[in-house]
Every structure is written in structure tokens, then in C-alpha cells.
Scaffold this motif. Structure first.
Motif, PDB file in Angstrom:
ATOM      1  N   ASN A 406      30.003  -6.694 -16.775  1.00  0.00           N
ATOM      2  CA  ASN A 406      29.529  -7.864 -16.049  1.00  0.00           C
ATOM      3  C   ASN A 406      28.490  -7.351 -15.063  1.00  0.00           C
ATOM      4  OD1 ASN A 406      31.606 -10.004 -16.847  1.00  0.00           O
ATOM      5  ND2 ASN A 406      32.954  -8.422 -16.036  1.00  0.00           N
ATOM      6  N   ARG A 417      24.679 -13.507 -12.821  1.00  0.00           N
ATOM      7  CA  ARG A 417      25.439 -12.513 -13.580  1.00  0.00           C
ATOM      8  C   ARG A 417      25.063 -12.625 -15.049  1.00  0.00           C
ATOM      9  NH1 ARG A 417      31.616 -13.686 -12.841  1.00  0.00           N
ATOM     10  NH2 ARG A 417      31.811 -11.966 -14.312  1.00  0.00           N
ATOM     11  N   LEU A 458      25.008 -16.485 -16.010  1.00  0.00           N
ATOM     12  CA  LEU A 458      25.073 -17.505 -14.964  1.00  0.00           C
ATOM     13  C   LEU A 458      23.977 -17.217 -13.947  1.00  0.00           C
ATOM     14  CD1 LEU A 458      26.692 -19.835 -13.522  1.00  0.00           C
ATOM     15  CD2 LEU A 458      27.988 -18.026 -12.385  1.00  0.00           C
ATOM     16  N   PRO A 461      24.716 -20.155  -9.054  1.00  0.00           N
ATOM     17  CA  PRO A 461      25.972 -20.916  -9.109  1.00  0.00           C
ATOM     18  C   PRO A 461      26.065 -21.928  -7.972  1.00  0.00           C
ATOM     19  CG  PRO A 461      26.336 -18.697  -8.283  1.00  0.00           C
ATOM     20  CD  PRO A 461      24.928 -18.732  -8.777  1.00  0.00           C
ATOM     21  N   GLU A 463      28.482 -22.852  -6.087  1.00  0.00           N
ATOM     22  CA  GLU A 463      29.218 -22.477  -4.877  1.00  0.00           C
ATOM     23  C   GLU A 463      28.461 -21.492  -4.002  1.00  0.00           C
ATOM     24  OE1 GLU A 463      29.988 -21.848  -8.071  1.00  0.00           O
ATOM     25  OE2 GLU A 463      31.606 -20.382  -8.226  1.00  0.00           O
ATOM     26  N   VAL A 466      28.644 -15.240  -6.410  1.00  0.00           N
ATOM     27  CA  VAL A 466      29.217 -14.735  -7.652  1.00  0.00           C
ATOM     28  C   VAL A 466      30.254 -13.686  -7.271  1.00  0.00           C
ATOM     29  CG1 VAL A 466      28.787 -13.443  -9.777  1.00  0.00           C
ATOM     30  CG2 VAL A 466      27.123 -15.124  -8.996  1.00  0.00           C
ATOM     31  N   SER A 468      33.092 -10.929  -9.212  1.00  0.00           N
ATOM     32  CA  SER A 468      33.582 -10.373 -10.471  1.00  0.00           C
ATOM     33  C   SER A 468      34.553  -9.236 -10.198  1.00  0.00           C
ATOM     34  CB  SER A 468      32.414  -9.860 -11.326  1.00  0.00           C
ATOM     35  OG  SER A 468      32.881  -9.316 -12.549  1.00  0.00           O
ATOM     36  N   THR A 475      37.241 -17.765 -16.864  1.00  0.00           N
ATOM     37  CA  THR A 475      37.355 -18.253 -15.492  1.00  0.00           C
ATOM     38  C   THR A 475      36.009 -18.672 -14.916  1.00  0.00           C
ATOM     39  OG1 THR A 475      37.123 -16.026 -14.558  1.00  0.00           O
ATOM     40  CG2 THR A 475      39.358 -16.772 -15.062  1.00  0.00           C
ATOM     41  N   TRP A 476      34.887 -18.314 -15.590  1.00  0.00           N
ATOM     42  CA  TRP A 476      33.590 -18.671 -15.009  1.00  0.00           C
ATOM     43  C   TRP A 476      32.599 -19.275 -16.003  1.00  0.00           C
ATOM     44  CZ3 TRP A 476      29.055 -16.308 -16.674  1.00  0.00           C
ATOM     45  CH2 TRP A 476      29.186 -15.129 -17.400  1.00  0.00           C
ATOM     46  N   THR A 477      32.927 -19.286 -17.275  1.00  0.00           N
ATOM     47  CA  THR A 477      32.017 -19.881 -18.253  1.00  0.00           C
ATOM     48  C   THR A 477      32.816 -20.690 -19.268  1.00  0.00           C
ATOM     49  OG1 THR A 477      30.225 -19.426 -19.831  1.00  0.00           O
ATOM     50  CG2 THR A 477      32.060 -17.878 -19.798  1.00  0.00           C
ATOM     51  N   ARG A 497      37.019 -14.453  -4.071  1.00  0.00           N
ATOM     52  CA  ARG A 497      36.482 -15.808  -3.942  1.00  0.00           C
ATOM     53  C   ARG A 497      36.991 -16.477  -2.658  1.00  0.00           C
ATOM     54  NH1 ARG A 497      33.999 -18.097  -8.299  1.00  0.00           N
ATOM     55  NH2 ARG A 497      34.514 -20.155  -7.470  1.00  0.00           N
TER      56      ARG A 497
END
Length: 754
Positions: A406, A417, A458, A461, A463, A466, A468, A475-477, A497
Motif C-alpha cells: 500500500n 494511496r 484512492l 479522500p 475524510e 489516509v 494504512s 475496509t477502504w475500497t 483513524r
């Protein structure tokens, strides 16, 4: 007979150690003397090169040509980490027995079968001109230091040859660093395959995900596992914060790789400038690129994707003509050359021809690995280092293969990312066995390889950040392809997060603090579940004084915390009793955190009431007795500062330099990994380097290593960053020339020869 063999082994060991007295009793060497020993005259340079150094021997190289930059980087790598780079080559080339004698023979056989250099000739043939120049000049500088520079203290101890490196050797070392983390899970599962209960074990593994298996125990199989877990880039955290959430108004990035906590560190810090490059960052010794760092326009870091970059195939039914066989010669120190068989098929090399790799219930198994494909990670990272924005950085990774990453990036105005990997285009994973049949249908996905251009990515984003931490891409895509199943628990990424969400205006100090956070939400959740079951017992919870620290515990594994001691010892005793008394050693998939969080409470509730009550009471009583005199987590959770030579027989203890209490756990942001706890233990894998930067300030980049820059035993810069690492401080490595001149005051000028 056994006594005679043991006596021979000890005699050969002692004889082999005699040339290594300099390593056993190294004299102290100042930073000034180490720099004075750097070759600087008569070098294969086009123009003079200036290297500025700080007091920790971090180099900042200024070159007038890209080729001279590459040469100087190779020279510095060879001077600071020559013994480490040579040992990495021995591992990558399956030549450990040349240093360790017959003790390394079985490991070498497995490494020769894996053949980390298999794709090197085709990769080298396909290099773009600029990569070829950089790689060849880097190797030339590396050879200048190794062949003509001072001989490291370990050279006699390890029988290191003064032997020139090739670009193919460098590529093999790169493949070693890119090993598939799934192999550790494969070996553990194959050992159980064919035994009663394997189907349930495999089902539970798929359901939980394998996570990172702690490698414990002895024997050659454990040695191979420690090599892969300690050398491959199989962990890490990385976060990037968008400008709207940053105090400075530009993006910020933090990245901390998780690798073996041994000395010397598996990274070194460097700064550099030439016509095409203006970069600061972390480099793997012996490799010519910056793995994580920044230039004036883009910063990057990353985490291991935990992708299934390999498949196992049952080749027991293939006809004899389907096997290609070769004989490999394994030279042994102080003994005769051994010869072993290595076979290959269209489904990959026959991995189980190595005696230390279990075949399980079937016959021979072949391994198909993306690392045997001619992917080009060096070109990807060299181009990424020259990128001027996130889009051009992402475009650099189209042919990046291993280890699957990632990649997290931040330019001044955005963060994002990408999935940097080459993977077979699978529809899914089999639910009943990890071994596939050797059929064209089963192997068909390997004819349709996907890369970064078609894997999830991504940008910007919603929010504003990012995060990881080796998590499941789901969980993200949305609707991710079948990438793997050995992802980490959500613990770390959820904590990252939460910390980012709690701070809408992040500072660089705040970002750095996230890297040293020691809280595990899932541990707190499990503790609450265990307490609820204890409180429900007739008469209430047993050992109330022992359990008291768990009440209200937030999951913080701080150094002085009593609660993590109670939780971990209780968990270990309870798991052993819950799983039918089965020995859950480090090699078992049942001992990793993802399995513990997925199944422990469920397994406990599935027991008959009487047995469940007995398990809870007995586990609490046994754990309470074990930790009666332990005050804090750091008393039992230890961080040993030791050279990797600590694994040598007889003299290994000579290479231990410190033993410290440490906070953190398996899946805390500050990762200090461990298995099930039975007593005082050393963590040997975790957050061993840190990097933070603010794109608003070219001079903001901060780095620290667990260890130091210099691999030379006895050097003042061998372990001088450990106090910084423990105190959560950093070294600044700026980009502006004026700041570099002020903060890197020691100057070395490399001069061209005739």
C-alpha cells in the motif's frame, strides 16, 4: 556416535570463530575515524562529489551528475553497512553455509530452490537506460568500498569474501526484501495439513486472517522463518493528512516500517541531490532507491499489502518429464561441498524438495510467486523519487511487483494511496485447502496479471486523511479483487483513524506522537468480554485482586501498566485450556492476534458450562500466580538491543548491547510484536524506524532508527540513535542547501581518479 558428531560440530564451530576475534572484542571507533577510512581518492567519478555528514553519520550527498550520485550512494552503503550487505547477498543467493558451515546447509537448500535471483537476468535486460546507469554505477561504488575499503570486524567471523557484487546480486537482495509474508502462514499450515482437524484449522485461518505469525522455537525451519519475517517488509503504518486538516496548510505524511528489531537496522538514512534527484529518506542497505521519504514536491511511505503473491500447487501427479532437475553445489565452511537436488515445473520450483519445508498430506508442492516475474521495483521507486505530484508518483508503479505494498503519498495539495503489486487475476480463494491442483484451469489466473494500473487506488479522500496498517482492502475500497487473506487485524488502522479524526488541525508533533501510541482497542474489548464471563460465574469472578486492573482498562500497553500484564498472562492460560490443551506454539496459526480476536471468546462460549467455568477459574488462578510480583508491562515485555550475530552458537551473547523495558504490543501503532505470553520475553519485530514530514516546509523531515547509521562493530554511530528512539525524538534531515550546510557540518570531498 551422537557424542562424536556433537564434538565435531563444536570443534568446527570453535575453529570457525577463531578468525573473528575482532568481532567478539571490537575496539571503540569514533565517528571521525570512521569517516577518515572512507575511500575518497582515485574514484570512478566524472566530477568531484561533496558528502556532508551530521554527528550521527547521516550522509547528505551533492553530485553534479546522476551517475556520480549513484556511485557515491553505493560507496556510502558499502562503507557503512558493508558486512550487512554481504550477508544479505549470502542469504539471497543461498550461501549461508559458506559462513556457518553445515549448520546452514538445509536453509541454503531451501533458498536455492526459491531462487531469489531467478528473474534478475530478464529484469536487467529490460532496464530503461536511466535505471541501467543508476544501478550499474551504484554497484560500482558498492564494490569500491567492499573490495578496497577497510575490512569489517565480522569478516573473519563470517568468512565474508572480498567478492565483487553484480547488478544481479543486487536484484536478488531486492527480491529477498520482497518475500511474500504468506509463506510463514503456508509453512505453519502445511505442517498441519493431513492431520485430524486441519479442515477446521484452515477454515478458522481464512475466517480470521493469518496476520503476522511470531516465529519461535529452534531448528532450521525456524531459522528460515526468522529470516523471512525479519528481512521482508511485512508490516508498517503509514498516514497522510490533507492540507485542510493540517496546521501548516499543506499535506503531511508519517510512515514507520515494521521489521526485525536487530542491529544494524535494515534501513539507513540519506539525503541526496543531483540533476534529477533531490531527496531525503530511508534506503535498504545494498539497494539504490529511497523506500520512503520525500522530495520538494511529494512525500511517500507505505505498508505491506499482505497480498497472496504466491500459490502452492500439488505437482505429485505430473509426469516425470514435467520436472526439470538440476544439481546445486553448496559450499560449506571448514567442510566438503554438498550437493542437493532442485526441481522446477511450469507451476514453479518444487519447494518441498527442501527438507525443512513440510509437504503435509500430499507429495511434492510447487510455488508460483510473483517475485519470479520480471517486475521492476527499482525503476518504479527511482521514478517515484523524481515525481512532481501525486499523479506522477502513482503512475511510476505500473510494473512494481514485490513485496506488494500500500503506497501512501502526499503532495502539497492532496493525499492518496495506490496498490503497488503484480498479482494473478483471481476470482477468489479455495475454501477447503491452501494447495491448488496442478491444472491449467487452476493456474489460469497467472496468465492474467494485474498491476497498479488496475488495482485499487484512492485520491483526495472525503475524510481528509489516509491511514494504512496492513488492513484488508475491503475496509477502504468497494468490491476489491481477490488480493489475499493474511491481513492484519483492524486494531492498528482503527486506532490510527481514531487519532486522526480526533485532531482536525494536525501538527507535525501530533503526527509523530501517533507513531508511538501504545493503545489497542481490540485488547480492551477482549478484556471486557473476559471480565463479563468471569463475573457471571457462580460466586462472582475468581482472583478479584488479580483481575482488578482490567476493570476500566482502555487497552493501553504502556511500559508501567499492570493491566496488560494481567490481560496477556490470562489470555495465554485461557487459550491453552480452551483449545483442548493443544500446544499453541509460535509456529501455529492459532497463536496470532487475528485468530485470538476472532475466536477466543467464541471458543470459550462453545464449551460445556462446567468446562467453561473450570477453564476460567484455572486460567485466572494460574495467571495470578505467575504475575504476583510483576509491577508493569515493561518488566516482562523487553526490547533487546542485539546484533544479528546474537544467533550464533557459543558466542552469541557477546553481541547483546542492551535490554530495555518497552511499551506496545502486537497491533498497537507502536508495534512491538509477541506471541502468547508465558513470562519475560524479547520482542524482535516491530516499529524499528520512523519518518514524518510536512509538505509546507522542505526542512521538516524527521527520521530515527532503532540502532544507528553505521554497521561497523564498535563505531560510535552503531547504536547512538537508540536513546532517541526510546525518548521519541528524531533527527532532522532537511532539503534546503543552506540548512543542510548548517546542520551537516562535516564535509568529505570524493575525487575522481585518472
Amino acid at each position: 556416535m551422537m557424542g562424536r558428531r556433537l564434538g565435531t560440530a563444536l570443534l568446527l564451530t570453535v575453529m570457525g570463530l577463531l578468525p573473528g576475534c575482532n568481532a567478539l572484542f571490537p575496539p571503540e571507533v569514533t565517528a571521525e575515524r570512521r569517516l577518515a577510512a572512507l575511500p575518497r581518492e582515485g574514484l570512478a567519478l566524472e566530477r568531484p562529489v561533496t558528502i556532508r555528514w551530521n554527528a550521527h553519520l547521516v550522509p547528505w550527498i551533492e553530485a553534479e551528475t546522476d551517475g556520480d550520485l549513484a556511485y557515491s550512494l553505493g560507496l556510502v552503503h558499502g562503507h557503512l553497512r558493508g558486512a550487512q550487505v554481504q550477508l544479505l547477498r549470502l542469504v539471497a543467493r543461498g550461501r549461508l553455509s559458506e559462513a556457518g558451515g553445515f549448520l546452514g546447509l538445509d536453509v541454503d537448500h531451501a533458498l536455492r530452490i526459491l531462487d531469489f535471483g531467478r528473474a534478475a537476468p530478464e529484469i536487467e535486460r529490460n532496464f530503461p537506460p536511466e535505471t541501467r546507469l543508476f544501478a550499474e554505477r551504484f554497484v560500482a561504488g558498492l564494490n569500491q568500498a567492499i573490495l578496497h575499503g577497510p575490512r569489517p570486524p565480522e569478516a573473519g567471523l563470517l568468512n565474508l569474501p572480498r567478492e565483487p557484487f553484480t547488478v544481479a546480486d543486487m536484484l536478488a537482495v531486492g527480491r529477498l526484501a520482497g518475500t511474500d509474508v504468506n509463506w510463514l502462514g503456508y509453512f505453519a499450515l502445511l505442517a498441519e495439513r493431513g492431520r485430524p482437524g486441519f479442515a477446521e484449522l484452515y477454515r478458522r485461518t481464512l475466517e480470521a486472517g493469518q496476520g503476522t505469525l511470531p516465529v519461535e522455537g529452534g531448528g532450521t525451519a525456524a531459522v528460515l522463518g526468522r529470516l523471512f519475517s525479519g528481512l521482508s517488509r511485512n508490516g508498517s503504518n503509514a498516514v497522510a493528512v490533507a492540507p485542510e486538516r493540517a496546521v501548516g496548510g499543506a499535506s503531511m505524511l508519517a510512515s514507520d516500517p515494521h521489521l526485525g528489531l536487530n542491529l544494524p537496522n535494515l534501513w539507513l538514512i540519506a539525503g541526496m541531490r543531483s540533476p534529477s534527484y533531490h531527496v531525503v529518506g530511508l534506503m535498504v542497505p545494498g539497494l539504490p532507491f529511497v523506500g520512503l521519504g520525500r522530495n520538494p514536491d511529494v512525500a511517500w511511505g507505505g505498508t505491506n499489502l499482505r497480498a497472496a503473491s504466491s500459490d502452492l500447487f500439488d505437482v505429485s501427479r505430473l509426469p516425470p518429464e514435467a520436472f526439470r532437475e538440476r544439481e546445486v553445489e553448496l559450499r560449506q565452511r571448514l567442510w566438503f561441498t554438498a550437493r542437493r537436488r532442485a526441481r522446477d515445473t511450469e507451476y514453479g520450483p518444487v519447494l518441498t524438495d527442501a527438507s525443512i519445508v513440510p509437504a503435509g498430506a500430499s507429495g511434492p508442492l510447487a510455488l508460483r510467486w510473483a517475485g519470479h516475474e520480471p517486475t521492476d521495483e527499482i525503476t518504479a521507486l527511482l521514478r517515484g523519487a523524481r515525481a512532481r505530484d501525486g499523479a506522477s508518483f502513482a503512475a511510476s508503479f505500473r510494473n512494481f511487483g514485490v513485496s506488494a505494498q500500500n503506497m501512501i503519498w502526499a503532495d502539497r495539495g492532496a493525499v492518496g494511496r495506490l496498490t503497488a503489486a503484480v498479482l494473478p487475476d483471481r476470482a477468489g480463494f479455495p475454501r477447503d485447502d491452501l494447495v491448488l491442483p496442478a491444472t491449467p484451469e487452476a493456474a489460469a489466473p497467472w496468465g492474467r496479471l494485474r498491476d497498479a494500473a488496475s488495482l485499487p487506488r484512492l485520491e483526495r479522500p472525503a475524510e481528509g486523511f489516509v491511514a494504512s496498517a496492513n488492513e484488508n482492502p475491503a475496509t477502504w475500497t468497494r468490491d476489491p479483487p481477490a488480493i489475499g487473506y493474511a491481513f492484519s487485524d483492524v486494531d492498528r488502522v482503527a486506532r490510527l483513524r481514531a487519532l486522526l479524526e480526533a485532531n482536525p488541525r494536525m501538527t507535525l508533533d501530533g503526527l509523530a506522537a501517533i507513531q508511538t501510541d501504545t493503545l489497542s482497542p481490540r485488547a480492551a474489548e477482549m478484556a471486557r468480554g473476559l471480565l463479563a464471563r468471569m463475573d457471571a460465574l457462580p460466586g462472582g469472578a475468581p482472583e478479584p485482586a488479580f483481575l482488578a486492573p482490567l476493570r476500566g482498562w482502555d487497552g493501553d500497553y504502556r511500559e508501567d501498566g499492570r493491566a496488560p500484564v494481567v490481560f496477556e498472562f490470562l489470555l495465554a492460560r485461557l487459550v491453552r485450556r480452551t483449545r483442548d490443551g493443544r500446544e499453541l506454539e509460535g509456529r501455529s496459526p492459532e497463536g496470532n492476534w487475528t485468530t485470538l480476536t476472532a475466536h477466543t471468546l467464541r471458543d470459550l462460549d462453545a464449551l460445556p458450562p462446567a468446562r467453561r467455568e473450570a477453564a476460567l477459574r484455572d486460567a485466572a488462578r494460574e495467571a495470578a500466580a505467575l504475575v504476583r510480583d510483576v509491577r508493569g508491562w515493561g518488566e516482562v515485555h523487553r526490547l533487546r538491543a542485539a546484533h544479528w550475530l546474537v544467533n550464533l552458537p557459543v558466542v552469541g551473547d557477546r553481541f547483546v548491547y542492551g535490554d530495555y523495558p518497552v511499551g506496545g504490543s502486537r497491533e498497537t501503532p507502536m508495534k512491538t510484536s509477541h506471541g502468547l505470553i508465558e513470562g519475560r520475553h524479547n520482542t524482535s519485530f516491530g516499529s524499528m524506524a520512523r519518518f514524518v514530514t510536512d509538505m509546507a516546509d522542505p526542512d521538516s523531515s524527521r527520521f530515527v532508527l532503532f540502532g544507528g547509521q553505521d554497521g561497523w562493530l564498535g563505531s560510535a554511530a552503531f547504536a547512538d540513535q537508540i536513546p532517541l528512539w526510546r525518548e521519541r525524538r528524531h533527527l532532522r534531515v532537511p532539503l534546503r542547501p543552506a540548512t543542510v550546510a548548517a546542520e551537516f557540518p562535516i564535509v568529505t570531498v570524493l575525487k575522481a581518479g585518472r
